[in-house]
Scaffold this active site. Structure first.
Site, PDB file in Angstrom:
ATOM      1  CE  LYS A 184      -1.698   3.028   2.023  1.00 19.38           C
ATOM      2  NZ  LYS A 184      -1.685   4.514   1.758  1.00 19.38           N
ATOM      3  N   GLY A 242       2.360   3.866  13.078  1.00 20.68           N
ATOM      4  CA  GLY A 242       2.938   2.590  13.446  1.00 20.68           C
ATOM      5  C   GLY A 242       2.258   1.964  14.646  1.00 20.68           C
ATOM      6  CD  GLU A 259      12.821   3.829   8.484  1.00 20.34           C
ATOM      7  OE1 GLU A 259      12.619   5.058   8.394  1.00 20.34           O
ATOM      8  OE2 GLU A 259      13.309   3.134   7.582  1.00 20.34           O
ATOM      9  CB  CYS A 293      12.776   8.391   9.216  1.00 15.89           C
ATOM     10  SG  CYS A 293      11.107   8.099   8.616  1.00 15.89           S
ATOM     11  CD  GLU A 394       9.879  12.476  12.053  1.00 14.85           C
ATOM     12  OE1 GLU A 394      10.754  11.950  11.344  1.00 14.85           O
ATOM     13  OE2 GLU A 394       8.872  11.868  12.466  1.00 14.85           O
TER      14      GLU A 394
END
Length: 508
Positions: A184, A242, A259, A293, A394
């Site tokens: 996906k 996640g 990840e 990331c 982030e």
């Protein structure tokens, strides 16, 4: 795939890729895919339903259990994977340009990254050939050995920042192990994933081994991650995504490799050349418009060289050429969407409000002829404290901060003051210090005097809120198998536990 015309712009309409071909998605809710450099719609994709995802999963399961793929000899599979790598290489020019158009990275970056990917498949084909099961010495007259069997169907949810590279990290191991997959891709960047599925099918990959479902993460991504028939979930994305997907997959006890987010600390010691540290800082922070990331987003700089570093990084950032991704002179392209640009701008405002000093950027960038594109100035904040949001959270854009430290202990304290632990970088010429800091820093990947480097033989993954599991290397390959232990009695002595009480010397 079909094409429609809107204001003289050809807009491709795509469907899911199942059983070796694109599926026409009549009546589906369609999602616009935009060129981030222009803001123009370049394609439309369906938002897959639960039934659409189930169709792709059934195809993958049938391929896994079928003779053509599931019964393929290991050496034949390795030869096929090497042919796929050759087909990938033969289509690189098409893939470079399609990926640049779809995610806005400068063509020089895209070419440099995608050129590496065929070797991912060659490396894992080599692992398939080199694989050996174990014979284990055990007590008594027994032979104990292991058998590894492929785990089955792998669900792979990929992000927009490195669409092909991140997908191929998983796909290479999937194919080499004999598993199958349903991918996906991000709704922002599905085009090169669809193209690669077509290329691989034409190169001989059996139908159903590599299926693609399209749509939003909250819909098709959720349906995929909670599907009862998945055996492994691979996801690269934000920590919250996640947590949601991992929780769903855990209900069927699927293997997981996640990840997730990162807030990479870069520790710059005063024995390292400042000009080189600045060059590495710019590369680490602004490659891919900072949408990685492992973006070098927290620069921790020793007090003795702090002012010089700040001054030179400001000049370097201000000199980066932002523009048309297809212009070879462009050094940084747009971020992926208007939403992402607004996020970067909000963090620039957080920095100002909290008292940090903006020394470069902090605003939207204007590019002549691309007024509707999602461009941002390379942004640097200095005098950043560890309690500020721009230090802790982030941003996922061309945005970095600079914080002074006094000594090695202070640098480690600041570096580890984060719930994330994906990447970290150290700039020093002191050999012992480099190894000490690499040992003590909380991260799954550490670069010494470099940044962003990877290799298919080197494990990749994080700790803490940056995820679990590893991609690449034997770690990833081995995690695509179930291990069966076979214990064989090597003697002919009769055994009767219930009829021979004197023989009950051992139960286990």
């Amino acid at each position: 795939m079909t094409e429609i015309q809107t204001h003289d712009i050809e807009i491709e309409q795509h469907g899911n890729f199942v059983d070796g071909k694109e599926v026409e998605m009549t009546g589906a809710e369609m999602i616009d895919v935009r060129d981030p450099a222009t803001g123009a719609v370049i394609a439309q994709i369906p938002n897959s339903t639960r039934e659409d995802v189930d169709r792709a999963m059934r195809s993958a399961r049938a391929a896994f259990e079928g003779k053509e793929w599931g019964g393929m000899d290991i050496r034949a599979r390795a030869r096929l994977i090497n042919r796929l790598a050759d087909a990938f290489e033969a289509n690189l020019e098409t893939l470079y340009r399609l990926e640049t158009r779809n995610n806005g990275r400068p063509i020089n970056e895209t070419r440099a990254q995608l050129s590496r990917l065929p070797d991912f498949f060659r490396y894992f084909a080599g692992l398939a050939l080199a694989r050996r099961d174990d014979v284990i010495p055990v007590e008594g007259n027994y032979l104990n050995y292991t058998l590894r069997t492929p785990i089955g169907v792998v669900a792979n949810c990929t992000p927009f920042n490195h669409p092909l590279m991140i997908m191929c990290k998983s796909l290479a191991a999937v194919l080499a192990s004999g598993c199958t997959t349903v991918v996906k891709p991000s709704e922002y960047t599905p085009l090169t994933t669809l193209k690669l599925a077509q290329i691989f099918t034409e190169a001989g990959l059996p139908d159903g081994v590599f299926n693609v479902v399209l749509g939003y993460g909250k819909d098709s991504g959720r349906f995929l991650s909670e599907h009862p028939d998945i055996n492994k979930l691979v996801l690269t994305g934000g920590t919250e995504a996640g947590q949601i997907a991992g929780s769903a997959a855990s209900k069927v006890f699927a293997h997981q490799t996640l990840e997730l987010g990162g807030k990479t600390p870069v520790l710059v010691f005063d024995d390292f050349d400042v000009d080189q540290a600045v060059n590495l800082a710019a590369f680490g922070a602004f490659i891919g418009a900072g949408q990685t990331c492992v973006c070098g987003s927290r620069h921790l700089v020793q007090q003795t060289i702090y002012d010089e570093f700040v001054e030179k990084l400001a000049i370097k950032a201000q000199g980066i050429r932002v523009g048309d991704p297809f212009d070879p002179a462009t050094q940084m392209g747009p971020v992926i969407s208007q939403r992402q640009r607004q996020r970067v701008m909000s963090y620039a405002q957080f920095g100002r409000d909290e008292g940090a000093r903006a020394i470069a950027g902090g605003h939207e960038a204007s590019v002549e002829g691309f007024e509707e594109g999602y461009f941002v100035q390379p942004t640097v904040f200095a005098d950043v404290r560890s309690d500020m949001r721009i230090f802790q959270e982030e941003v996922f854009g061309p945005f970095t901060s600079i914080t002074p430290f006094t000594d090695e202990a202070d640098a480690l304290r600041l570096a580890n003051d984060s719930p994330f632990g994906l990447g970290a970088a150290i700039r020093t010429n002191h050999v012992a210090r480099a190894h000490r800091v690499a040992r003590d820093i909380k991260a799954g990947i550490v670069w010494v005097n470099d940044h962003h480097r990877l290799d298919p033989a080197s494990p990749w993954g994080g700790v803490g809120l940056s995820g679990i599991g590893r991609e690449f290397g034997t770690e990833s390959f081995n995690d695509h198998f179930d291990v069966k232990s076979v214990m064989v009695a090597m003697n002919d002595e009769p055994q009767d536990w219930y009829g021979d009480p004197e023989g009950r010397r051992r139960l286990n």
